[in-house]
Design a protein around this motif. Sequence first.
Motif, mmCIF file in Angstrom:
data_model
loop_
_atom_site.group_PDB
_atom_site.id
_atom_site.type_symbol
_atom_site.label_atom_id
_atom_site.label_comp_id
_atom_site.label_asym_id
_atom_site.label_seq_id
_atom_site.Cartn_x
_atom_site.Cartn_y
_atom_site.Cartn_z
ATOM 1 N N HIS A 111 0.600 24.009 26.148
ATOM 2 C CA HIS A 111 -0.663 23.508 26.689
ATOM 3 C C HIS A 111 -0.435 22.232 27.495
ATOM 4 O O HIS A 111 0.481 21.466 27.203
ATOM 5 C CB HIS A 111 -1.646 23.179 25.556
ATOM 6 C CG HIS A 111 -2.018 24.353 24.740
ATOM 7 N ND1 HIS A 111 -1.251 24.796 23.683
ATOM 8 C CD2 HIS A 111 -3.068 25.203 24.819
ATOM 9 C CE1 HIS A 111 -1.815 25.867 23.152
ATOM 10 N NE2 HIS A 111 -2.924 26.133 23.828
ATOM 11 N N LEU A 112 -1.300 22.011 28.464
ATOM 12 C CA LEU A 112 -1.411 20.724 29.143
ATOM 13 C C LEU A 112 -2.617 20.027 28.535
ATOM 14 O O LEU A 112 -3.607 20.684 28.183
ATOM 15 C CB LEU A 112 -1.601 20.915 30.647
ATOM 16 C CG LEU A 112 -0.445 21.619 31.359
ATOM 17 C CD1 LEU A 112 -0.814 21.897 32.809
ATOM 18 C CD2 LEU A 112 0.838 20.807 31.273
ATOM 19 N N GLU A 113 -2.544 18.690 28.412
ATOM 20 C CA GLU A 113 -3.642 17.957 27.789
ATOM 21 C C GLU A 113 -3.924 16.683 28.569
ATOM 22 O O GLU A 113 -3.001 15.992 29.005
ATOM 23 C CB GLU A 113 -3.300 17.595 26.335
ATOM 24 C CG GLU A 113 -4.440 16.876 25.641
ATOM 25 C CD GLU A 113 -4.078 16.266 24.293
ATOM 26 O OE1 GLU A 113 -4.982 16.108 23.475
ATOM 27 O OE2 GLU A 113 -2.894 15.942 24.074
ATOM 28 N N SER A 114 -5.211 16.380 28.703
ATOM 29 C CA SER A 114 -5.673 15.090 29.206
ATOM 30 C C SER A 114 -6.467 14.435 28.084
ATOM 31 O O SER A 114 -7.283 15.093 27.436
ATOM 32 C CB SER A 114 -6.579 15.256 30.426
ATOM 33 O OG SER A 114 -5.862 15.809 31.490
ATOM 34 N N VAL A 115 -6.228 13.125 27.875
ATOM 35 C CA VAL A 115 -6.850 12.411 26.764
ATOM 36 C C VAL A 115 -7.477 11.126 27.287
ATOM 37 O O VAL A 115 -6.795 10.313 27.919
ATOM 38 C CB VAL A 115 -5.802 12.057 25.678
ATOM 39 C CG1 VAL A 115 -6.449 11.324 24.519
ATOM 40 C CG2 VAL A 115 -5.072 13.295 25.201
ATOM 41 N N TYR A 116 -8.756 10.946 27.004
ATOM 42 C CA TYR A 116 -9.478 9.728 27.382
ATOM 43 C C TYR A 116 -9.868 8.993 26.113
ATOM 44 O O TYR A 116 -10.525 9.556 25.228
ATOM 45 C CB TYR A 116 -10.730 10.069 28.193
ATOM 46 C CG TYR A 116 -11.549 8.862 28.555
ATOM 47 C CD1 TYR A 116 -11.151 8.025 29.595
ATOM 48 C CD2 TYR A 116 -12.701 8.541 27.842
ATOM 49 C CE1 TYR A 116 -11.888 6.903 29.924
ATOM 50 C CE2 TYR A 116 -13.447 7.419 28.166
ATOM 51 C CZ TYR A 116 -13.037 6.606 29.208
ATOM 52 O OH TYR A 116 -13.761 5.491 29.525
ATOM 53 N N CYS A 117 -9.449 7.736 26.011
ATOM 54 C CA CYS A 117 -9.757 6.924 24.829
ATOM 55 C C CYS A 117 -11.137 6.288 25.001
ATOM 56 O O CYS A 117 -11.367 5.532 25.952
ATOM 57 C CB CYS A 117 -8.686 5.849 24.631
ATOM 58 S SG CYS A 117 -8.970 4.812 23.185
ATOM 59 N N MET A 118 -12.040 6.617 24.071
ATOM 60 C CA MET A 118 -13.392 6.059 24.094
ATOM 61 C C MET A 118 -13.490 4.774 23.278
ATOM 62 O O MET A 118 -14.304 3.911 23.589
ATOM 63 C CB MET A 118 -14.384 7.095 23.569
ATOM 64 C CG MET A 118 -14.405 8.354 24.420
ATOM 65 S SD MET A 118 -15.593 9.583 23.861
ATOM 66 C CE MET A 118 -14.955 9.981 22.239
ATOM 67 N N SER A 119 -12.662 4.667 22.219
ATOM 68 C CA SER A 119 -12.665 3.456 21.393
ATOM 69 C C SER A 119 -11.371 3.388 20.607
ATOM 70 O O SER A 119 -10.681 4.385 20.423
ATOM 71 C CB SER A 119 -13.868 3.451 20.433
ATOM 72 O OG SER A 119 -13.761 4.494 19.488
ATOM 73 N N GLY A 120 -11.053 2.178 20.137
ATOM 74 C CA GLY A 120 -9.864 1.969 19.321
ATOM 75 C C GLY A 120 -8.692 1.446 20.123
ATOM 76 O O GLY A 120 -8.815 1.137 21.316
ATOM 77 N N GLU A 121 -7.545 1.348 19.435
ATOM 78 C CA GLU A 121 -6.325 0.838 20.063
ATOM 79 C C GLU A 121 -5.117 1.542 19.501
ATOM 80 O O GLU A 121 -5.058 1.850 18.316
ATOM 81 C CB GLU A 121 -6.149 -0.661 19.774
ATOM 82 C CG GLU A 121 -7.012 -1.575 20.560
ATOM 83 C CD GLU A 121 -6.702 -3.026 20.228
ATOM 84 O OE1 GLU A 121 -5.529 -3.361 19.987
ATOM 85 O OE2 GLU A 121 -7.655 -3.818 20.197
ATOM 86 N N GLY A 122 -4.143 1.747 20.376
ATOM 87 C CA GLY A 122 -2.891 2.347 19.948
ATOM 88 C C GLY A 122 -1.912 2.380 21.088
ATOM 89 O O GLY A 122 -2.016 1.591 22.040
ATOM 90 N N GLU A 123 -0.953 3.284 20.983
ATOM 91 C CA GLU A 123 0.008 3.466 22.070
ATOM 92 C C GLU A 123 0.523 4.891 22.038
ATOM 93 O O GLU A 123 0.475 5.566 21.008
ATOM 94 C CB GLU A 123 1.173 2.474 21.976
ATOM 95 C CG GLU A 123 2.137 2.732 20.856
ATOM 96 C CD GLU A 123 3.280 1.716 20.792
ATOM 97 O OE1 GLU A 123 3.256 0.695 21.504
ATOM 98 O OE2 GLU A 123 4.202 1.952 19.994
#
Length: 137
Positions: A57-69
């Motif tokens: 699969h190909l994936e696109s991810v948009y962060c709406m809240s929080g923090e990470g890496e």
Amino acid sequence: MIVRTLEEANQSNRRIVSPEGNWESTRLLLKDDNMGFSFHITTIYEGADFQMHYQNHLESVYCMSGEGEVETLADGKKYPIKAGTVYILDKHDKHILRAFKEMKMACVFNPPLHGKEVHNAEGAYELEAEAITGEEK
């Protein structure tokens, strides 16, 4: 037209919790909806640190809240993730996702998921996982 609410979907079999306890995902749009992609709201729990490799699969991810890496394993680069950041796994990138604070993510998969997928031993979703059935669109 398809109309669903996140609140209703969270109370249905569209909400999947990872067996390892790293995340939960509410799958709002799936393969059976015939849109050519799937759309999920995923929570990555604080302290999660796990490897994924979406070979199918190909994936696109948009962060709406929080923090990470997110760390790409091919080159060891680390990218900070916070609200307003999008990352796109356009080359089936093998990666590690880390949540420093719980993250809410909007995720799009192509090809679309059936609905019950969880990561296999390689950190991928299988192409032909079991579909969610018995629910009206």
